[in-house]
Design a protein around this motif. Sequence first.
Motif, PDB file in Angstrom:
ATOM      1  N   MET A 135       0.793  -1.231   0.000  1.00 21.41           N
ATOM      2  CA  MET A 135       0.000   0.000   0.000  1.00 21.41           C
ATOM      3  C   MET A 135       0.823   1.278   0.000  1.00 21.41           C
ATOM      4  O   MET A 135       0.266   2.368   0.170  1.00 21.41           O
ATOM      5  N   ARG A 136       2.133   1.201  -0.197  1.00 20.96           N
ATOM      6  CA  ARG A 136       2.926   2.434  -0.288  1.00 20.96           C
ATOM      7  C   ARG A 136       2.786   3.041  -1.677  1.00 20.96           C
ATOM      8  O   ARG A 136       2.960   2.350  -2.679  1.00 20.96           O
ATOM      9  N   MET A 137       2.493   4.326  -1.740  1.00 23.70           N
ATOM     10  CA  MET A 137       2.472   5.011  -3.029  1.00 23.70           C
ATOM     11  C   MET A 137       3.880   5.158  -3.583  1.00 23.70           C
ATOM     12  O   MET A 137       4.085   5.113  -4.801  1.00 23.70           O
ATOM     13  N   ASP A 138       4.846   5.347  -2.703  1.00 24.54           N
ATOM     14  CA  ASP A 138       6.255   5.366  -3.086  1.00 24.54           C
ATOM     15  C   ASP A 138       6.875   4.102  -2.523  1.00 24.54           C
ATOM     16  O   ASP A 138       7.117   4.000  -1.323  1.00 24.54           O
ATOM     17  N   GLN A 139       7.115   3.134  -3.386  1.00 27.11           N
ATOM     18  CA  GLN A 139       7.608   1.845  -2.918  1.00 27.11           C
ATOM     19  C   GLN A 139       9.073   1.861  -2.523  1.00 27.11           C
ATOM     20  O   GLN A 139       9.621   0.842  -2.125  1.00 27.11           O
ATOM     21  N   GLN A 140       9.684   3.035  -2.591  1.00 28.66           N
ATOM     22  CA  GLN A 140      11.087   3.149  -2.231  1.00 28.66           C
ATOM     23  C   GLN A 140      11.294   3.506  -0.764  1.00 28.66           C
ATOM     24  O   GLN A 140      12.421   3.490  -0.268  1.00 28.66           O
ATOM     25  N   SER A 141      10.214   3.843  -0.046  1.00 30.27           N
ATOM     26  CA  SER A 141      10.407   4.270   1.339  1.00 30.27           C
ATOM     27  C   SER A 141       9.124   4.107   2.142  1.00 30.27           C
ATOM     28  O   SER A 141       8.035   4.014   1.579  1.00 30.27           O
ATOM     29  N   GLY A 142       9.285   4.087   3.465  1.00 35.68           N
ATOM     30  CA  GLY A 142       8.141   4.122   4.369  1.00 35.68           C
ATOM     31  C   GLY A 142       7.669   2.760   4.833  1.00 35.68           C
ATOM     32  O   GLY A 142       8.068   1.713   4.327  1.00 35.68           O
ATOM     33  N   LEU A 143       6.812   2.786   5.869  1.00 39.78           N
ATOM     34  CA  LEU A 143       6.203   1.584   6.407  1.00 39.78           C
ATOM     35  C   LEU A 143       5.242   0.965   5.400  1.00 39.78           C
ATOM     36  O   LEU A 143       4.547   1.686   4.683  1.00 39.78           O
ATOM     37  N   THR A 144       5.161  -0.353   5.378  1.00 44.96           N
ATOM     38  CA  THR A 144       4.152  -1.031   4.586  1.00 44.96           C
ATOM     39  C   THR A 144       2.906  -1.254   5.435  1.00 44.96           C
ATOM     40  O   THR A 144       2.937  -1.147   6.672  1.00 44.96           O
ATOM     41  N   ALA A 145       1.814  -1.603   4.774  1.00 41.77           N
ATOM     42  CA  ALA A 145       0.593  -1.929   5.506  1.00 41.77           C
ATOM     43  C   ALA A 145       0.805  -3.145   6.396  1.00 41.77           C
ATOM     44  O   ALA A 145       0.238  -3.236   7.493  1.00 41.77           O
ATOM     45  N   ALA A 146       1.624  -4.101   5.951  1.00 40.56           N
ATOM     46  CA  ALA A 146       1.914  -5.275   6.773  1.00 40.56           C
ATOM     47  C   ALA A 146       2.590  -4.869   8.075  1.00 40.56           C
ATOM     48  O   ALA A 146       2.270  -5.401   9.151  1.00 40.56           O
ATOM     49  N   GLU A 147       3.514  -3.920   8.011  1.00 39.22           N
ATOM     50  CA  GLU A 147       4.193  -3.471   9.229  1.00 39.22           C
ATOM     51  C   GLU A 147       3.224  -2.774  10.179  1.00 39.22           C
ATOM     52  O   GLU A 147       3.315  -2.938  11.399  1.00 39.22           O
ATOM     53  N   VAL A 148       2.283  -2.008   9.633  1.00 38.68           N
ATOM     54  CA  VAL A 148       1.267  -1.379  10.473  1.00 38.68           C
ATOM     55  C   VAL A 148       0.418  -2.435  11.158  1.00 38.68           C
ATOM     56  O   VAL A 148       0.214  -2.420  12.381  1.00 38.68           O
ATOM     57  N   VAL A 149      -0.084  -3.375  10.378  1.00 35.96           N
ATOM     58  CA  VAL A 149      -0.971  -4.410  10.911  1.00 35.96           C
ATOM     59  C   VAL A 149      -0.259  -5.282  11.946  1.00 35.96           C
ATOM     60  O   VAL A 149      -0.857  -5.672  12.960  1.00 35.96           O
ATOM     61  N   ASN A 150       1.016  -5.553  11.736  1.00 29.86           N
ATOM     62  CA  ASN A 150       1.730  -6.493  12.600  1.00 29.86           C
ATOM     63  C   ASN A 150       2.416  -5.851  13.794  1.00 29.86           C
ATOM     64  O   ASN A 150       2.817  -6.577  14.719  1.00 29.86           O
ATOM     65  N   THR A 151       2.544  -4.526  13.823  1.00 29.70           N
ATOM     66  CA  THR A 151       3.312  -3.900  14.913  1.00 29.70           C
ATOM     67  C   THR A 151       2.528  -2.888  15.733  1.00 29.70           C
ATOM     68  O   THR A 151       2.912  -2.621  16.873  1.00 29.70           O
ATOM     69  N   TYR A 152       1.462  -2.307  15.207  1.00 31.21           N
ATOM     70  CA  TYR A 152       0.727  -1.306  15.971  1.00 31.21           C
ATOM     71  C   TYR A 152      -0.036  -1.962  17.125  1.00 31.21           C
ATOM     72  O   TYR A 152      -0.576  -3.062  16.990  1.00 31.21           O
ATOM     73  N   ALA A 153      -0.076  -1.245  18.235  1.00 30.70           N
ATOM     74  CA  ALA A 153      -0.878  -1.699  19.365  1.00 30.70           C
ATOM     75  C   ALA A 153      -2.353  -1.701  18.984  1.00 30.70           C
ATOM     76  O   ALA A 153      -2.777  -0.967  18.077  1.00 30.70           O
ATOM     77  N   ALA A 154      -3.135  -2.505  19.693  1.00 32.15           N
ATOM     78  CA  ALA A 154      -4.561  -2.601  19.384  1.00 32.15           C
ATOM     79  C   ALA A 154      -5.242  -1.247  19.433  1.00 32.15           C
ATOM     80  O   ALA A 154      -6.079  -0.926  18.576  1.00 32.15           O
TER      81      ALA A 154
END
Length: 327
Positions: A135-154
């Motif tokens: 889900m990154r608009m710029d695939q060269q940088s930034g968090l992915t949606a997987a990282e958000v889903v797997n690391t953010y607190a509930a």
Amino acid sequence: MNATRGPAAQRHVPVLRDRIVELLAPAAARPGAVLVDATLGMGGHSEALLTACPTARVVGIDRDTEALALAGERLAAFGDRFTTVHAVYDDIAHLLVDLDVPQVDGILFDLGVSSLQLDEADRGFAYAQDAPLDMRMDQQSGLTAAEVVNTYAAADLARILRDYGEERFAGRIASAIVREREEEPFTTSGRLVDLLRDAVPAASQRTGGHPAKRTFQALRIEVNGELAVWERALPAAIEALGVGGRIAVLSYHSLEDRITKRALVAGATSRTPKGMPVELPEHAAYLRLLTRGAEEADAAEVAENPRSASVRLRAAERITTTKGSTR
């Protein structure tokens, strides 16, 4: 770029193309006019503007390198009348300095996810296709949606689902995600969609559309910082307009449109205190609204291009300088 997917002109129908040209062409007709397509995508709006305004120059900005390549190919025939810039559009002020452009005559924003990003399954934007959760608009940088889903607190997951997706069942979904990721991290959109089908009550799915729609919107906004970027970009864009310059904004959900409406209406409203006998120049309105409320696509356009169904168009013209501005 995956060339097998075809050229941009065959893959993209620009939303409200003719209306955008109608709104921006009067400003683009001025000698030496410069327009900024701040969300270039596959270049459909820029192509229409360059064709309709034969003396204007367009600067196309996009954070997506594949979009820049596709649009560059599509618009190569316009030569030095078209320039691409790889950047996020909230950096518009610095970009114009670097390009030695002191002010612009027109700016277009076509917000949200692009047709290119939706159509390419491996980008992970579309919940209808199983793909890596990027889900990154710029695939060269930034968090992915997987990282958000797997690391953010509930609590943080629930907040973004509620605030960015306007999801009624945000807490329920966040708890389910945290529970499932303890067994195995999320890597693909398909597994997340399956969870959402189970987490969102069946009755809501019958009336509220696809159960993944709001969650995918929220994750995309979080991954790309879209609302924060937009809140910075809009005032910078208005400030970059010369007097007589015009701005047009295409929004696709209420969060974006609310920010747009607030800024344009504020600029078109005098700030002179009640009871003052004379309006001070620094309190005068500096914008003139060009649309009555938010315009929508008509039935014919929606039938031809279903992605225009949710569009809201607002536009304004710069009629004077603001306090502290040299323009």
